[in-house]
Design an enzyme around this catalytic site. Structure first.
Site, PDB file in Angstrom:
ATOM      1  CE  LYS A 103      -3.446   2.321   2.843  1.00  0.00           C
ATOM      2  NZ  LYS A 103      -4.262   2.246   4.051  1.00  0.00           N
ATOM      3  CD  GLU A 158       9.672  -5.930   6.783  1.00  0.00           C
ATOM      4  OE1 GLU A 158       9.356  -4.812   6.307  1.00  0.00           O
ATOM      5  OE2 GLU A 158       9.354  -6.291   7.925  1.00  0.00           O
ATOM      6  N   GLY A 174      -4.536  -2.019   5.431  1.00  0.00           N
ATOM      7  CA  GLY A 174      -3.718  -3.139   4.951  1.00  0.00           C
ATOM      8  C   GLY A 174      -4.324  -4.495   5.269  1.00  0.00           C
ATOM      9  NE  ARG A 175      -5.681  -4.099  11.541  1.00  0.00           N
ATOM     10  CZ  ARG A 175      -4.986  -2.974  11.674  1.00  0.00           C
ATOM     11  NH1 ARG A 175      -3.822  -2.826  11.049  1.00  0.00           N
ATOM     12  NH2 ARG A 175      -5.447  -1.990  12.429  1.00  0.00           N
ATOM     13  CD  GLU A 225      -0.998  -4.823  11.779  1.00  0.00           C
ATOM     14  OE1 GLU A 225       0.077  -5.456  11.764  1.00  0.00           O
ATOM     15  OE2 GLU A 225      -1.513  -4.358  10.744  1.00  0.00           O
ATOM     16  CG  HIS A 227      -1.901 -35.179  16.955  1.00  0.00           C
ATOM     17  ND1 HIS A 227      -2.012 -36.375  17.633  1.00  0.00           N
ATOM     18  CD2 HIS A 227      -2.933 -35.148  16.078  1.00  0.00           C
ATOM     19  CE1 HIS A 227      -3.058 -37.051  17.160  1.00  0.00           C
ATOM     20  NE2 HIS A 227      -3.632 -36.317  16.218  1.00  0.00           N
ATOM     21  CE  LYS A 260       5.551  -1.015   8.998  1.00  0.00           C
ATOM     22  NZ  LYS A 260       4.485  -0.452   8.153  1.00  0.00           N
TER      23      LYS A 260
HETATM   24  O1  F6P Z   1       2.399  -5.150   9.481  1.00  0.00           O
HETATM   25  C1  F6P Z   1       2.284  -3.793   9.599  1.00  0.00           C
HETATM   26  C2  F6P Z   1       1.723  -3.150   8.389  1.00  0.00           C
HETATM   27  O2  F6P Z   1       1.713  -1.781   8.654  1.00  0.00           O
HETATM   28  C3  F6P Z   1       0.350  -3.690   8.022  1.00  0.00           C
HETATM   29  O3  F6P Z   1      -0.697  -2.992   8.550  1.00  0.00           O
HETATM   30  C4  F6P Z   1       0.403  -3.697   6.540  1.00  0.00           C
HETATM   31  O4  F6P Z   1      -0.521  -4.596   6.028  1.00  0.00           O
HETATM   32  C5  F6P Z   1       1.836  -4.100   6.293  1.00  0.00           C
HETATM   33  O5  F6P Z   1       2.555  -3.401   7.262  1.00  0.00           O
HETATM   34  C6  F6P Z   1       2.375  -3.859   4.911  1.00  0.00           C
HETATM   35  O6  F6P Z   1       2.284  -2.528   4.526  1.00  0.00           O
HETATM   36  P1  F6P Z   1       2.382  -2.135   3.007  1.00  0.00           P
HETATM   37  O7  F6P Z   1       1.245  -2.745   2.289  1.00  0.00           O
HETATM   38  O8  F6P Z   1       2.319  -0.644   2.993  1.00  0.00           O
HETATM   39  O9  F6P Z   1       3.677  -2.634   2.475  1.00  0.00           O
END
Ligand code: F6P
Length: 521
Positions: free
Chosen positions: A200, A206, A260-261, A346, A377, A487
């Protein structure tokens, strides 16, 4: 809406009194006393049966919980969500994932822009691109690079719907640990691979690192001019995606009002459309839309997400149970508990109210789970016999997604056996180690089957459950400032590896660990 008001509410106090009055009740006794208990405490909607009879509740409990929901204006807060009010107060934006499945007013605008136009054009473009990719014999492998909400939703949904997949192979890379990408790239051919960079913000470290390595890998074998054919982006930061090298017609826009979620319903769901066809993705939206309609129109007493939320509040706040377990008896839903961990924790892992006050009551529980029967298990022993009581959601599908009927009966039999054992326990006065107190609550969800529609139903139920709990607790379920702090800290430390020295003011433990790693890198 302050925290004092919540615990001072007469409805809250009434629940405290009611808990004291009923704490010795055993669920088994409630069944013995009422042969209609299953009918009384179950609700169905097309495609789904929700059984909540194996809970420590009576009619009075339910009435008292619903009264709390009314006192907290849950219906009004729900209407504010659907009407596009800025319910995410700390970021001053609405949360309109329901609009992505056509559940909001057609005239709704955010920042002067019509929401439905955006949704329709995105869907149209998703259909065009997913058809094109599926028909392209040169693209055999699609790799989604994203993390958090830009990974967990499509990953979980793709695996859930895998029996319906007939498109190219789909892989998911989220972890910045180079092993993930390295092990995958080894098995792919650049000329046959398409990367979806799902972010987003297009700033997530990452994802950018993985995307850069993937791009370098492509450029080792393909012409720079052809790069655009192998990259696609889903982002609200089109400028950054284009700067990275993604062709403009390969950039799928997102909007601030898609959390995002909660983004599986947006173009973040492309891997599902590519793997299983746009029709299946659309069916997912339709299933979720049916739940939106139920959530908006069913009376609170029969409203499945509201009941799910109220049961959670009953246990978290009045019984002090710290965790909640999600147990899909389904190999295809094996990633569902992980998805739920993000969606719930979250969203509701917060201890400050919308008004900025520290809550004097517990909020979101620890969510964990595993596919059954594997869970039996691993951690189920603790659920049966430890002092901790952990409410469980059993999720099963009536129809199997495979031809092995005997397996399916065995799977379903185990699910029912577990909820029965948790509830009833067993008494063995002469063999104390075999004694189970029982009285351990669970809900059971029966989906008719597991296809796009039913998956949409399941996901939307949990989304709304989480919203209702956030509304009851008075917290903002749509921000995640804790994650943001992590972050920022990481950025500072990562930079320090270049000159092997931490420059900021870090604690001696972090500095000691850093020095050790820097020397041994
Ligand atoms: O995990 C933290 C977060 O801020 C989530 O809310 C989001 O889905 C994710 O990082 C990834 O963010 P982006 O889509 O901006 O890369």
């Amino acid at each position: 809406m302050s925290n004092d008001q919540l615990t001072d509410l007469p409805e809250w106090r009434a629940l405290e009194d009611h808990k004291r009055a009923t704490e010795n009740l055993h669920i088994k006794t409630l069944f013995d006393e009422d042969p209609n208990r299953f009918q009384t405490f179950s609700v169905d909607m097309p495609g789904l049966l929700f059984d909540y009879s194996k809970h420590k509740i009576t009619d009075e409990t339910k009435d008292a919980l619903v009264a709390l929901a009314r006192a907290r204006n849950v219906e009004k807060q729900r209407d504010a969500l659907f009407s596009g009010e800025a319910v995410n107060v700390s970021e001053n934006r609405p949360a309109l994932h329901m609009a992505l499945r056509g559940s909001c007013d057609k005239a709704l605008e955010v920042d002067g822009k019509n929401v439905e136009h955006f949704v329709n054009s995105t869907l149209q473009n998703m259909q065009i691109i997913s058809d094109k990719i599926r028909e392209n014999p040169n693209i055999t492998d699609v790799v989604n690079i994203g993390i958090g909400g830009s990974d967990l939703g499509p990953r979980m949904a793709y695996k859930a719907l895998k029996p319906l997949a007939d498109g190219p192979n789909i892989y998911f890379i989220s972890n910045v640990d180079g092993s993930a990408l390295h092990q995958r790239l080894h098995k792919l051919k650049p000329e046959n691979t398409l990367f979806i960079i799902a972010s987003k913000t297009f700033t997530t470290q990452e994802t950018l690192r993985n995307a850069q390595t993937a791009k370098d890998w492509l450029l080792e074998s393909i012409d720079k001019d052809a790069l655009g054919n192998h990259l696609l982006a889903v982002t609200a930061n089109a400028e950054a995606a284009s700067g990275f090298g993604v062709n403009e017609d390969h950039i799928f826009p997102m909007r601030d009002w898609i959390g995002g979620r909660y983004s599986i319903w947006s173009a973040i769901g492309l891997p599902v459309a590519i793997a299983c066809g746009f029709k299946t993705f659309k069916a997912m939206l339709d299933g979720a839309k049916a739940v939106d309609e139920h959530f908006v129109s069913a009376p609170l007493e029969n409203n499945i997400p509201v009941l799910m939320a109220l049961l959670g509040v009953w246990y978290r706040n009045f019984w002090d149970y710290p965790a909640h377990c999600v147990l899909p008896y389904s190999h295809d839903l094996r990633e569902f508990p992980i998805y739920m961990q993000q969606l719930d924790m979250e969203s509701n892992g917060k201890s400050v109210t919308q008004d900025g006050l520290t809550t004097n009551y517990a909020t979101g529980p620890v969510i964990f789970g595993e596919a059954g029967t594997n869970a039996q298990h691993t951690f189920m022993q603790l659920l049966h016999q430890s002092h901790e009581i952990i409410p469980v959601d059993f999720i099963v599908t009536a129809k199997a997604q495979h031809p092995h009927a005997a397996h399916h009966k065995q799977l379903l039999g185990n699910a029912l056996a577990q909820s029965k054992a948790l509830m009833e326990g067993q008494e063995k006065p002469d063999a104390l180690h075999h004694n189970f107190t029982g009285n351990r609550p669970s809900s059971t969800f029966i989906l008719d089957t597991l296809d796009g529609y039913h998956l949409g139903v399941l996901l939307a139920l949990y989304e709304h459950k989480i919203f209702v709990q956030g509304a009851l607790w008075g917290i903002n379920s749509f921000d995640q400032w804790g994650v943001e702090l992590g972050k920022t800290n990481a950025e500072n430390i990562i930079k320090s590896f270049d000159n092997k020295k931490i420059t900021d003011n870090f604690d001696v433990s972090t500095v000691g660990l850093f020095d050790h790693l820097a020397e041994n890198l």
